[in-house]
Design a protein around this motif. Structure first.
Motif, short mmCIF file in Angstrom:
data_model
loop_
_atom_site.label_atom_id
_atom_site.label_comp_id
_atom_site.label_asym_id
_atom_site.label_seq_id
_atom_site.Cartn_x
_atom_site.Cartn_y
_atom_site.Cartn_z
N LEU A 246 22.05 13.77 -6.83
CA LEU A 246 23.41 14.52 -6.84
C LEU A 246 24.53 13.79 -7.74
O LEU A 246 25.10 14.57 -8.41
N ILE A 247 24.61 12.43 -8.05
CA ILE A 247 25.51 11.96 -8.96
C ILE A 247 24.99 12.18 -10.25
O ILE A 247 25.79 12.55 -11.35
N LYS A 248 23.81 12.23 -10.61
CA LYS A 248 23.20 12.80 -12.12
C LYS A 248 23.71 14.18 -12.54
O LYS A 248 24.37 14.44 -13.32
N ILE A 249 23.55 15.02 -11.46
CA ILE A 249 24.13 16.51 -11.73
C ILE A 249 25.62 16.46 -11.71
O ILE A 249 26.14 17.16 -12.71
N ALA A 250 26.24 15.57 -11.05
CA ALA A 250 27.89 15.60 -10.89
C ALA A 250 28.41 15.13 -12.54
O ALA A 250 29.23 15.58 -12.93
N MET A 251 27.49 14.24 -12.95
CA MET A 251 27.85 13.73 -14.16
C MET A 251 27.83 14.60 -15.26
O MET A 251 28.39 14.62 -16.14
N ASN A 264 28.21 3.00 -17.95
CA ASN A 264 27.01 2.45 -17.13
C ASN A 264 27.67 1.52 -16.27
O ASN A 264 27.24 1.15 -14.96
N SER A 265 28.66 0.82 -16.60
CA SER A 265 29.52 -0.20 -15.69
C SER A 265 30.08 0.67 -14.68
O SER A 265 30.19 0.29 -13.43
N GLN A 266 30.82 1.60 -15.02
CA GLN A 266 31.36 2.60 -13.74
C GLN A 266 30.35 2.92 -12.86
O GLN A 266 30.61 3.07 -11.70
N ASN A 271 27.94 2.65 -7.38
CA ASN A 271 26.72 2.46 -6.51
C ASN A 271 27.04 1.45 -5.64
O ASN A 271 26.41 1.48 -4.35
N ARG A 272 27.48 0.27 -5.95
CA ARG A 272 27.78 -0.81 -5.24
C ARG A 272 28.80 -0.73 -4.24
O ARG A 272 28.69 -0.82 -3.08
N PHE A 273 29.66 0.01 -4.62
CA PHE A 273 30.87 0.38 -3.64
C PHE A 273 30.37 1.36 -2.57
O PHE A 273 30.55 1.06 -1.27
N ALA A 274 29.73 2.22 -3.04
CA ALA A 274 29.10 3.09 -1.82
C ALA A 274 28.49 2.58 -0.97
O ALA A 274 28.15 2.95 0.31
N ARG A 275 27.12 1.76 -1.49
CA ARG A 275 26.48 0.80 -0.54
C ARG A 275 27.03 0.07 0.47
O ARG A 275 26.64 0.11 1.60
N VAL A 298 35.89 4.99 -8.62
CA VAL A 298 35.64 4.55 -10.04
C VAL A 298 35.88 5.53 -11.10
O VAL A 298 35.87 4.99 -12.24
N ALA A 299 36.32 6.63 -10.79
CA ALA A 299 36.61 7.67 -11.85
C ALA A 299 37.86 8.23 -11.59
O ALA A 299 38.92 7.61 -12.04
#
Length: 377
Positions: A246-251, A264-266, A271-275, A298-299
């Motif tokens: 889903l994240i890949k398609i949204a990007m 990449n840092s974002q 991913n860290r925040f969501a986890r 993050v965005a």
């Protein structure tokens, strides 16, 4: 009741306890159905709703809602979701011409269950049997409400009757009721008095906008599951992989619509925040809401919108459903659903500096000339 070989069984009745509307349990239903090859399927629905439920399940992947009014005027809505274990059991039974039995009691004024359960994704790591066995050890002596006891007595009575033939029975019901039913099966049960008929039961097609709000699972994940069971995709769906897809398609959509990219840092921070947000909420894998919050954090709202737009899209729709169309909101069904508002920037196809049509002020003849015309306010 025997619990051996990673299976829960009473005589010729195989138990497959579930958490309602969670994909991992629907996958387990598929595995055990094909392994056990039942002669009968019993589900935790009342027989009063059976006819409409069968109509709705035959319409899948189109979404149906069963609805009726209780004695106090409360409207009850039952959404038939592809990722629900009972729905999957009935679909398989219909596909393989196996009789379906609706064995629950029709109870009114049943309270909404707000008890927390371990994240169903753990089944993908420890297995269904270990998950259920751990729950049994923790909840075996927990007191039951009068409504629960009546329902469990009714289900135990019907399972005892079904077992008399000696044919294989697959029972699919809520994990919450497993301790009570297991205890009751050890004694012969009498039939429970209850409603035999219910008037005014309706079935409607769920409006597309409502499917974005009301599905228990993220619609994007539900679509992956539906594609898997229909053979469109070969691999068994995985919740964590679905989030990443889903994240890949949204990007990709963010770049297509707004010409913006995530670094990449974002992506790592998101991913860290969501986890971590998921772990603080008692989950192993981020839910849909947590993904949207992380994306916005993050965005911006544009990226969060792209995550929501793709994640909430259920692709099976029709212009001619053949049923009344029901348009419901999350608040109508008392769903514990957080709300997000998107304050998006206007989308542009390209970015360049352009002159704005504004009136230019005259230059000052000497510094401070303009300031003299303004008072202290």
């Amino acid at each position: 009741m025997t619990m051996m070989n990673d299976r829960i069984q009473w005589r010729n009745v195989r138990f497959v306890p579930i958490l309602h509307n969670r994909m991992e349990f629907a996958l387990e239903i598929r595995r055990q159905f094909h392994e056990y090859r039942p002669d009968h399927v019993a589900v935790e629905y009342p027989s009063t709703l059976g006819e409409k439920i069968l109509i709705g399940i035959k319409r899948l992947p189109l979404l149906s809602v069963i609805h009726y009014e209780e004695g106090d005027g409360t409207f009850i809505y039952l959404l038939l979701e592809p990722t629900d274990g009972q729905v999957e059991a009935i679909r398989l039974a219909l596909e393989y011409n196996v009789p379906v039995h609706f064995i629950d009691r029709d109870s009114e004024f049943y309270p909404i269950d707000t008890s927390s359960m371990p994240d169903p994704y753990s089944i993908a790591r420890i297995g269904h049997f270990s998950y259920c066995n751990t729950y049994l050890k923790a909840k075996q002596n927990e007191p039951r409400s009068d409504q629960d006891m009546l329902r469990e007595k009714a289900m135990a009575f019907n399972l005892q009757n079904l077992s008399v033939s000696g044919e294989r029975v697959l029972f699919v019901g809520g994990l919450y009721h497993l301790p009570g039913i297991m205890d009751l099966l050890e004694r012969q049960q009498a039939e429970v008095i209850g409603r035999r008929q219910r008037e005014g039961i309706g079935i409607s097609h769920l409006h597309r906008d409502s499917s974005r709000e009301l599905l228990t699972e993220m619609p994007f994940l539900t679509a992956i599951y539906e594609n898997f069971r229909s053979g469109v995709i070969p691999d068994e769906p995985d919740r964590l992989k679905a989030n990443n897809e889903l994240i890949k398609i949204a990007m990709q959509n963010l770049w297509k619509n707004d010409k913006e990219r995530l670094s990449n840092s974002q992506l790592r921070v998101m991913n860290r925040f969501a986890r971590n947000y998921s772990l603080l909420s008692g989950g192993l894998v981020p839910g849909f809401y947590q993904l949207i919050v992380a994306a916005r954090g993050v965005a911006d709202d544009n990226f969060a919108y792209e995550v929501w737009d793709k994640g909430s899209d259920y692709p099976w729709q029709t212009e001619d459903p053949g049923l009344p169309v029901l348009d419901l909101k999350g608040d109508d069904l008392y769903i514990d659903q957080m709300k997000i508002r998107f304050h998006r920037r206007i989308k542009t196809s390209r970015r360049r500096l352009v002159p704005l049509p504004v009136k230019r002020r005259k230059r000052e003849n000497k510094p401070g000339e303009w300031k003299r015309d303004f008072n202290s306010h």
